[in-house]
Design a protein around this motif. Structure first.
Motif, PDB file in Angstrom:
ATOM      1  N   PHE A   3       0.734  -1.068   0.011  1.00  0.00           N
ATOM      2  CA  PHE A   3       0.012  -0.116  -0.292  1.00  0.00           C
ATOM      3  C   PHE A   3       0.920   1.125   0.130  1.00  0.00           C
ATOM      4  CE2 PHE A   3      -2.878  -3.205   1.394  1.00  0.00           C
ATOM      5  CZ  PHE A   3      -4.151  -2.820   0.820  1.00  0.00           C
ATOM      6  N   SER A  29      -9.612   0.029   2.090  1.00  0.00           N
ATOM      7  CA  SER A  29      -9.508  -0.914   0.964  1.00  0.00           C
ATOM      8  C   SER A  29     -10.267  -2.026   1.433  1.00  0.00           C
ATOM      9  CB  SER A  29      -8.198  -1.117   0.601  1.00  0.00           C
ATOM     10  OG  SER A  29      -7.548   0.062   0.052  1.00  0.00           O
ATOM     11  N   LEU A  31     -10.470  -6.050   0.237  1.00  0.00           N
ATOM     12  CA  LEU A  31      -9.938  -6.930  -0.984  1.00  0.00           C
ATOM     13  C   LEU A  31     -10.765  -8.215  -0.741  1.00  0.00           C
ATOM     14  CD1 LEU A  31      -6.273  -6.162   0.473  1.00  0.00           C
ATOM     15  CD2 LEU A  31      -7.753  -5.011  -1.550  1.00  0.00           C
ATOM     16  N   GLU A  38      -7.464  -9.272  -4.237  1.00  0.00           N
ATOM     17  CA  GLU A  38      -7.615  -8.251  -5.405  1.00  0.00           C
ATOM     18  C   GLU A  38      -8.476  -7.253  -5.015  1.00  0.00           C
ATOM     19  OE1 GLU A  38     -10.612  -8.733  -9.103  1.00  0.00           O
ATOM     20  OE2 GLU A  38      -8.973  -9.930  -9.433  1.00  0.00           O
ATOM     21  N   SER A  39      -8.683  -6.111  -5.402  1.00  0.00           N
ATOM     22  CA  SER A  39      -9.317  -4.679  -4.942  1.00  0.00           C
ATOM     23  C   SER A  39     -10.776  -5.059  -5.135  1.00  0.00           C
ATOM     24  CB  SER A  39      -8.871  -3.576  -5.155  1.00  0.00           C
ATOM     25  OG  SER A  39      -9.841  -2.524  -4.712  1.00  0.00           O
ATOM     26  N   LYS A  42     -13.158   0.634  -2.683  1.00  0.00           N
ATOM     27  CA  LYS A  42     -12.321   1.671  -1.854  1.00  0.00           C
ATOM     28  C   LYS A  42     -13.581   2.473  -1.019  1.00  0.00           C
ATOM     29  CE  LYS A  42      -7.802   2.034  -3.417  1.00  0.00           C
ATOM     30  NZ  LYS A  42      -6.689   2.096  -2.575  1.00  0.00           N
TER      31      LYS A  42
END
Length: 135
Positions: A3, A29, A31, A38-39, A42
């Motif tokens: 990050f 975030s 995930l 993986e994102s 947000k």
């Protein structure tokens, strides 16, 4: 998992599907565990995040910010449902009750535990979901 900003807090959702990461980056975030972190989303914050707590069904996430404010997020809608009154000091811990009817918080230098009733959180989340579905 790298990050850009300093990471202060992490928390797996009770469902095990998401990892929430709070940092100085003014966002949380989310995930996806099953996708190799993986994102997924947000969540934009006014300040950095110091603490995170999931409700038992993983629908809501509480975040404690550098602004001494606790926000309760609807993770599905990716929006703040409400904020509790500002604390006197940075918060060091938060937790939802097992039935999601209460949120307890404590600060670094205080001698108190703040407990907030959340009985209407699920109803509010359902109303917001219905409004979004109608659009």
């Amino acid at each position: 998992i790298s990050f850009g900003g300093v990471v202060h807090t992490v928390s797996f959702s009770p469902s095990g599907k998401l990892l929430a990461v709070g940092s100085e980056s003014h966002s949380i975030s989310l995930l996806l565990v099953s996708q190799g972190f993986e994102s997924a989303a947000k969540l934009p914050c006014r300040t950095g995040t110091r603490g995170l707590a999931w409700c038992p069904d993983s629908r809501f996430l509480a975040s404690a910010g550098d602004d001494l404010q606790v926000c309760v997020w609807d993770v599905i809608l990716e929006r703040v449902l409400f904020s509790v009154p500002k604390a006197k000091d940075w918060l060091c811990s938060m937790c939802f009750s097992p039935d999601s009817h209460w949120l307890a918080c404590c600060g670094h230098s205080g001698h108190e535990v703040a407990v907030y009733p959340l009985r209407l959180v699920d109803e509010l989340g359902q109303m917001l979901q219905a409004a979004q579905d109608a659009v």
